[in-house]
Write an enzyme that holds these catalytic residues in place. Structure first.
Site, PDB file in Angstrom:
ATOM      1  N   ARG A 128      36.016   3.983  -5.229  1.00 59.05           N
ATOM      2  CA  ARG A 128      35.719   4.331  -3.832  1.00 59.05           C
ATOM      3  C   ARG A 128      34.818   5.561  -3.793  1.00 59.05           C
ATOM      4  O   ARG A 128      33.876   5.641  -3.011  1.00 59.05           O
ATOM      5  CB  ARG A 128      37.005   4.569  -3.026  1.00 59.05           C
ATOM      6  CG  ARG A 128      36.742   5.203  -1.666  1.00 59.05           C
ATOM      7  CD  ARG A 128      37.870   5.022  -0.648  1.00 59.05           C
ATOM      8  NE  ARG A 128      39.192   5.258  -1.196  1.00 59.05           N
ATOM      9  CZ  ARG A 128      39.685   6.453  -1.560  1.00 59.05           C
ATOM     10  NH1 ARG A 128      38.967   7.548  -1.412  1.00 59.05           N
ATOM     11  NH2 ARG A 128      40.904   6.549  -2.058  1.00 59.05           N
TER      12      ARG A 128
ATOM     13  N   TYR B 267      21.385  -3.911  19.262  1.00 62.09           N
ATOM     14  CA  TYR B 267      22.152  -4.951  18.582  1.00 62.09           C
ATOM     15  C   TYR B 267      23.548  -5.030  19.222  1.00 62.09           C
ATOM     16  O   TYR B 267      24.206  -3.993  19.404  1.00 62.09           O
ATOM     17  CB  TYR B 267      22.255  -4.600  17.089  1.00 62.09           C
ATOM     18  CG  TYR B 267      23.122  -5.547  16.313  1.00 62.09           C
ATOM     19  CD1 TYR B 267      22.696  -6.851  16.074  1.00 62.09           C
ATOM     20  CD2 TYR B 267      24.366  -5.153  15.854  1.00 62.09           C
ATOM     21  CE1 TYR B 267      23.504  -7.732  15.374  1.00 62.09           C
ATOM     22  CE2 TYR B 267      25.174  -6.042  15.143  1.00 62.09           C
ATOM     23  CZ  TYR B 267      24.740  -7.327  14.909  1.00 62.09           C
ATOM     24  OH  TYR B 267      25.539  -8.194  14.228  1.00 62.09           O
TER      25      TYR B 267
ATOM     26  N   ASP C 271      17.976   3.145  13.305  1.00 64.93           N
ATOM     27  CA  ASP C 271      18.376   1.861  12.726  1.00 64.93           C
ATOM     28  C   ASP C 271      17.076   1.116  12.424  1.00 64.93           C
ATOM     29  O   ASP C 271      16.415   0.600  13.323  1.00 64.93           O
ATOM     30  CB  ASP C 271      19.266   1.085  13.709  1.00 64.93           C
ATOM     31  CG  ASP C 271      19.724  -0.267  13.133  1.00 64.93           C
ATOM     32  OD1 ASP C 271      19.040  -0.802  12.243  1.00 64.93           O
ATOM     33  OD2 ASP C 271      20.752  -0.794  13.599  1.00 64.93           O
TER      34      ASP C 271
ATOM     35  N   LYS D 273      20.263  -8.092   6.141  1.00 62.04           N
ATOM     36  CA  LYS D 273      19.061  -8.728   6.677  1.00 62.04           C
ATOM     37  C   LYS D 273      17.929  -8.671   5.644  1.00 62.04           C
ATOM     38  O   LYS D 273      18.059  -9.251   4.588  1.00 62.04           O
ATOM     39  CB  LYS D 273      18.700  -8.060   8.007  1.00 62.04           C
ATOM     40  CG  LYS D 273      19.911  -7.789   8.924  1.00 62.04           C
ATOM     41  CD  LYS D 273      20.574  -9.051   9.440  1.00 62.04           C
ATOM     42  CE  LYS D 273      21.907  -8.791  10.138  1.00 62.04           C
ATOM     43  NZ  LYS D 273      21.907  -7.862  11.249  1.00 62.04           N
TER      44      LYS D 273
HETATM   45  C1  PLP Z   1      22.907  -7.072  11.904  1.00 63.99           C
HETATM   46  C2  PLP Z   1      22.587  -5.750  12.461  1.00 63.99           C
HETATM   47  C3  PLP Z   1      23.526  -4.708  12.426  1.00 63.99           C
HETATM   48  C4  PLP Z   1      24.919  -4.909  11.881  1.00 63.99           C
HETATM   49  O1  PLP Z   1      24.925  -5.131  10.508  1.00 63.99           O
HETATM   50  P1  PLP Z   1      26.015  -6.044   9.728  1.00 63.99           P
HETATM   51  O2  PLP Z   1      25.534  -6.000   8.341  1.00 63.99           O
HETATM   52  O3  PLP Z   1      25.999  -7.385  10.373  1.00 63.99           O
HETATM   53  O4  PLP Z   1      27.344  -5.374   9.924  1.00 63.99           O
HETATM   54  C5  PLP Z   1      23.140  -3.473  12.928  1.00 63.99           C
HETATM   55  N1  PLP Z   1      21.912  -3.271  13.448  1.00 63.99           N
HETATM   56  C6  PLP Z   1      20.995  -4.254  13.507  1.00 63.99           C
HETATM   57  C7  PLP Z   1      19.657  -3.970  14.081  1.00 63.99           C
HETATM   58  C8  PLP Z   1      21.297  -5.526  13.018  1.00 63.99           C
HETATM   59  O5  PLP Z   1      20.385  -6.503  13.090  1.00 63.99           O
END
Ligand code: PLP
Length: 378
Positions: A46, A98, A170, A195
């Protein structure tokens, strides 16, 4: 060194004992101590695991950050970042957000006394106007989801510096390959590595990079205290994905540019959102600040019935949530990814019952266009 090269190099120097070209998967919970009060640098997974560390170092290098951190998901990463704030603090957030982030902020962190104002962060004046005495940070999606608005990060950063606010970006939709958020003024970048970074629709992961070493130490304290860390297997898969980031994104963007252009010519498509199109409001700004326009497209069809037809009839393009992988995916934001956004806000933003979102993959572009054509024409 070019970022595409840096990406390929992740993990390469890791195993000096055997010279393994890829970083080994250290599938271990704990590490033997050489002696009392001694450590190999690893004590318990961890707190630190070599496979995860290779990924964390790699993403830190790609972003030019002091440190990087890997989490079990993008949401876990964002939740960890919110631990930097205390009851009474106020954050300014991109309104076209999101859905999962909106749910985390509004339904969970409001219970701990945080407050959030949602503004159009592609309008820097709207960001300034939302600042209150309790404001501590601005949380921006660099390219928004699903309507693909682009924020002027250097301008927002100037506002943040003048008011002592933390700027969190983000950067999921662009990645360090297309947009250097820390160089352009963000203090922290966060990614759903699920992604584009991992890029193969095969793992869920989150990454954070932090520019300032002291702030990074605090983020590490939270990461280790909460423990929502990425496991060694998923860290390895994410590294493997990142190695091809440049080549994948080049192809995905090229496909997306052609598909967006084709969609604008189709009689049943009434609106196309893609920043690579010259009439997109943020086209010029993005041309100057980013290395490309990404590979997400949103579009409106002329009738709601056509939405269902397209989702059923596309065969190469899968009807599925998520984005950024090598396989093209299509989704219906109103009921899928953005169901947790309050209906009034959805309506104001333009997330309606004729809007579809397409994540363009690396398939041959002619095949993708043919799939869309046959689905549209029934
Ligand atoms: C998918 C996504 C998230 C969340 O991420 P996960 O890996 O699904 O928990 C946060 N911000 C954006 C812009 C996303 O496309």
């Amino acid at each position: 060194m070019h970022i595409a090269t840096q990406a390929v190099q992740i993990g390469l120097e890791w195993d000096t004992r055997t010279g393994a070209v890829t970083v080994p998967i250290y599938q271990t919970a704990t590490f033997r101590h050489p002696g009392l009060g001694q450590s190999t640098g690893y004590d318990y997974s961890r707190s630190g695991n070599p496979t995860r560390e290779a990924l964390e170092l790699g993403i830190a290098r790609l972003d030019g950050a002091a440190r990087g951190f890997a989490y079990a998901s993008g949401m876990a990463a964002i939740a960890n970042l919110l631990l930097l704030f205390k009851s009474g603090d106020h954050l300014i957030v991109t309104e076209d957000l999101y859905g999962g982030t909106c749910r985390l902020f509004d339904r969970i962190f409001t219970q701990y006394g945080l407050t959030f104002s949602y503004v159009d962060t592609s309008d820097t004046h709207a960001v300034s106007a939302a600042i209150r005495p309790a404001t501590k940070a601005v949380f921006v999606e660099t390219l928004t989801n699903p309507l693909l608005k682009f924020a002027d990060l250097p301008a927002i950063s100037t506002v943040c510096k003048a008011h002592g606010l933390l700027l969190i970006a983000d950067n999921t939709f662009l990645t360090p390959y297309l947009f250097r958020s820390l160089d352009l003024g963000a203090d922290i970048a966060v990614y759903s590595a699920t992604k584009y970074l991992a890029g193969h629709n095969d793992t869920v992961a989150g990454l954070v990079t932090v520019k300032d070493p002291a702030l990074a130490e605090l983020v590490y304290f939270h990461q280790n205290s909460v423990g929502a860390v990425l496991g060694p297997q998923d860290s390895w898969l994410t590294i493997r994905g990142i190695k091809t980031l440049g080549i994948r994104l080049d192809r995905q963007q090229e496909n997306a540019g052609r598909i967006a252009q084709w969609l604008t010519t189709h009689p049943r498509i009434t609106k196309v959102y893609y920043p690579g199109l010259k009439d997109h409001p943020d086209h010029d700004l993005m041309s100057r600040q980013a290395r490309g326009f990404g590979a997400m497209i949103a579009f409106e069809v002329d009738k709601h019935e056509l939405v269902e037809q397209i989702l059923l009839k596309t065969s190469l393009i899968s009807f599925a949530e998520s984005l950024g992988g090598v396989e093209s995916l299509i989704t219906f934001p109103e009921v899928q990814t953005h169901a947790d956004i309050p209906p009034e806000l959805r309506a104001r933003l333009g997330i309606n019952n004729v809007l579809l979102r397409l994540s363009v993959g690396i398939e041959d572009c002619d095949d993708l266009i043919e799939d869309l054509r046959q689905a549209l024409e029934g």
